[in-house]
Design a protein around this motif. Sequence first.
Motif, mmCIF file in Angstrom:
data_model
loop_
_atom_site.group_PDB
_atom_site.id
_atom_site.type_symbol
_atom_site.label_atom_id
_atom_site.label_comp_id
_atom_site.label_asym_id
_atom_site.label_seq_id
_atom_site.Cartn_x
_atom_site.Cartn_y
_atom_site.Cartn_z
ATOM 1 N N ILE A 6 53.229 49.534 48.480
ATOM 2 C CA ILE A 6 52.408 49.661 47.466
ATOM 3 C C ILE A 6 51.212 49.173 48.377
ATOM 4 N N LYS A 7 50.481 49.651 48.165
ATOM 5 C CA LYS A 7 49.008 48.465 48.391
ATOM 6 C C LYS A 7 47.990 49.041 48.127
ATOM 7 N N TYR A 8 47.087 47.373 47.902
ATOM 8 C CA TYR A 8 46.426 47.636 47.310
ATOM 9 C C TYR A 8 44.501 47.413 47.493
ATOM 10 N N LEU A 9 44.035 48.511 47.072
ATOM 11 C CA LEU A 9 42.241 47.951 47.720
ATOM 12 C C LEU A 9 42.382 46.533 46.888
ATOM 13 N N THR A 10 41.802 46.253 46.086
ATOM 14 C CA THR A 10 41.142 45.328 45.942
ATOM 15 C C THR A 10 42.570 43.923 45.047
ATOM 16 N N THR A 11 42.530 43.059 45.162
ATOM 17 C CA THR A 11 43.155 42.280 44.934
ATOM 18 C C THR A 11 43.757 42.063 43.132
ATOM 19 N N GLN A 12 45.060 41.646 42.864
ATOM 20 C CA GLN A 12 44.605 41.807 41.632
ATOM 21 C C GLN A 12 44.984 40.886 40.947
ATOM 22 N N ARG A 13 44.143 40.942 39.810
ATOM 23 C CA ARG A 13 43.339 39.903 38.977
ATOM 24 C C ARG A 13 44.444 39.189 38.400
ATOM 25 N N VAL A 14 44.918 37.716 38.304
ATOM 26 C CA VAL A 14 45.312 37.178 37.295
ATOM 27 C C VAL A 14 45.368 36.371 35.879
ATOM 28 N N GLU A 15 45.592 36.576 34.682
ATOM 29 C CA GLU A 15 45.000 36.195 34.142
ATOM 30 C C GLU A 15 45.539 34.570 33.595
ATOM 31 N N VAL A 16 45.046 33.246 33.258
ATOM 32 C CA VAL A 16 45.314 32.400 33.353
ATOM 33 C C VAL A 16 44.468 32.001 31.869
#
Length: 87
Positions: A6-16
């Motif tokens: 699986i390749k993503y165009l943008t980085t995945q955001r992880v909510e803190v």
Amino acid sequence: MAKSDIKYLTTQRVEVRQKKYCRFKKMGIHYIDYKDGEWLKRFINDQGKLLPRRLTGNSLKFQRKVATAVKKCRQMAILPYVTDLLK
């Protein structure tokens, strides 16, 4: 398909999330005044139900005190039992 395929165009955001804290312990409050209805509105939703500990961040000791204070406040007719759009 494996995870590596699986390749993503943008980085995945992880909510803190901010860590929840008991506001009573932090501010050093020992007594919850049941006659202050405006302050107790923070702990009930717009229908008049008590908010749970997991949403307010209160400790068990103070959540029980808040519950009894809201119940006393309702008994004295400072807060309504059931309503629409309280806040």
